[in-house]
Design a protein around this motif. Structure first.
Motif, short mmCIF file in Angstrom:
data_model
loop_
_atom_site.label_atom_id
_atom_site.label_comp_id
_atom_site.label_asym_id
_atom_site.label_seq_id
_atom_site.Cartn_x
_atom_site.Cartn_y
_atom_site.Cartn_z
N ARG A 160 17.97 6.64 38.23
CA ARG A 160 17.27 7.44 37.22
C ARG A 160 17.15 6.68 35.90
O ARG A 160 16.10 6.73 35.24
CB ARG A 160 18.05 8.75 37.00
N TYR A 161 18.19 5.98 35.51
CA TYR A 161 18.19 5.29 34.22
C TYR A 161 18.13 3.77 34.36
O TYR A 161 18.21 3.07 33.35
CB TYR A 161 19.42 5.70 33.41
N ASN A 162 18.00 3.29 35.60
CA ASN A 162 17.90 1.84 35.87
C ASN A 162 19.09 1.10 35.26
O ASN A 162 18.94 0.16 34.48
CB ASN A 162 16.59 1.28 35.33
N VAL A 163 20.29 1.56 35.61
CA VAL A 163 21.53 0.98 35.08
C VAL A 163 22.48 0.67 36.23
O VAL A 163 22.26 1.06 37.37
CB VAL A 163 22.22 1.94 34.09
N VAL A 164 23.56 -0.03 35.89
CA VAL A 164 24.65 -0.30 36.82
C VAL A 164 25.92 0.30 36.25
O VAL A 164 26.26 0.06 35.10
CB VAL A 164 24.84 -1.81 37.05
N ILE A 165 26.63 1.12 37.06
CA ILE A 165 27.88 1.73 36.61
C ILE A 165 29.02 1.33 37.54
O ILE A 165 29.97 0.69 37.15
CB ILE A 165 27.77 3.27 36.55
N GLY A 166 28.90 1.71 38.81
CA GLY A 166 29.91 1.34 39.79
C GLY A 166 31.15 2.22 39.72
O GLY A 166 31.24 3.15 38.92
N SER A 167 32.12 1.91 40.57
CA SER A 167 33.38 2.65 40.62
C SER A 167 34.50 1.67 40.93
O SER A 167 34.26 0.54 41.35
CB SER A 167 33.32 3.75 41.69
N SER A 168 35.75 2.14 40.73
CA SER A 168 36.88 1.25 40.94
C SER A 168 38.14 2.08 41.19
O SER A 168 38.27 3.20 40.68
CB SER A 168 37.09 0.35 39.72
#
Length: 281
Positions: A160-168
């Motif tokens: 939706r926002y063309n971003v990278v967040i990821g998880s850990s």
């Protein structure tokens, strides 16, 4: 009731100070509301004052904020929603249920004296500790549940926002790219100060910027967003059981606060055309 209040007479009067202080996490010292007080008015109405702002009238008195300012809101539909909170009170006023009044008081009094940029910065800090970004390594059942429920929301917001967040699963959490923070900062800056107060409140309730954006963008319902924010707790309850009434009470309270904050954001940011349509529907 909204249509009925919108048609209430518009009149002036003396001032009546609102005892409702803000319960937002950003300004806990502003929680000035007492648990209950005997209802001291019969009629609730709205009126338009100077600068086109709308006021709340309790009998012949004008509502004021805890800081002593005249209680005014920028739109008629928000005034109607606040008036509905006051009109729905019974013999004893339950200030803790008046979330829209509380958020308006925060925007008007601004007890921590923050500007728009400071509110945006505070909201963005939640991204670094976002609920959906922190994953467990065990037990396997919870690992699977988090992946199944949280990954689709992360996928949605990244597209939706063309971003990278990821998880850990690290205690440090995922490393959020600067570009992602810049994109979200720019998006938050598109909201006015009042809407940002509401959005920060929602983020604080869900402990998640990701879930809050999904809710404000109408990708998630209030019920779904709250459930996802309590995923680990719900898993433990399903496994071990819960206190019969406490769990339901906490969940419904969180839903109420989250729904009120979401409504506040929309009423403070949508166009006047939409607002007038809401009053007519």
């Amino acid at each position: 009731m909204l249509r009925g209040l919108a048609r209430l007479c518009r009149r002036g009067g003396t001032a009546v100070q609102s005892p409702c202080g803000c319960v937002a996490a950003s300004s806990p010292a502003y929680s000035t509301a007492t648990p209950g007080r005997k209802k001291f008015y019969q009629d609730v109405s709205i009126s338009q004052g100077q600068g086109g702002l709308f006021e709340i009238n309790l009998d012949r008195g004008k509502l004021k904020t805890p800081g002593g300012k005249l209680f005014t809101v920028p739109s008629e539909v928000l005034a109607v929603a606040v008036a509905t909170e006051w009109d729905s009170q019974k013999d004893t006023l339950k200030f803790y249920t008046m979330h829209l009044t509380t958020l308006c008081n925060t925007a008007l009094d601004n007890p921590t004296q923050r500007n728009k940029e400071q509110v945006i910065t505070a909201a963005l800090k939640f991204l670094e500790t976002d609920t959906v970004c922190y994953r467990v390594e065990e037990p396997p059942g919870l690992v699977e549940l988090q992946n199944n429920e949280w990954d689709p929301v992360l996928d949605w917001i990244e597209k939706r926002y063309n971003v990278v967040i990821g998880s850990s699963s690290s205690i440090m959490g995922p490393l959020i790219p600067k570009e992602t923070k810049a994109t979200f900062r720019q998006h938050l800056a598109s909201y006015n100060f009042w809407a940002l107060i509401g959005l920060e409140f929602v983020i604080a309730q869900l402990k998640s910027l990701v879930l809050s954006f999904g809710l404000i963008d109408r990708h998630l319902t209030v019920e779904k967003a709250v459930l996802l924010s309590r995923l680990e707790e719900e898993y433990q309850i399903q496994r071990w059981g819960n206190v019969e009434w406490a769990h339901d009470y906490d969940m419904y309270e969180l839903r109420a606060r989250t729904a009120a904050g979401t409504l506040f954001v929309h009423l403070c940011s949508e166009s006047s055309t939409v607002k007038h349509k809401l009053l007519q529907d």
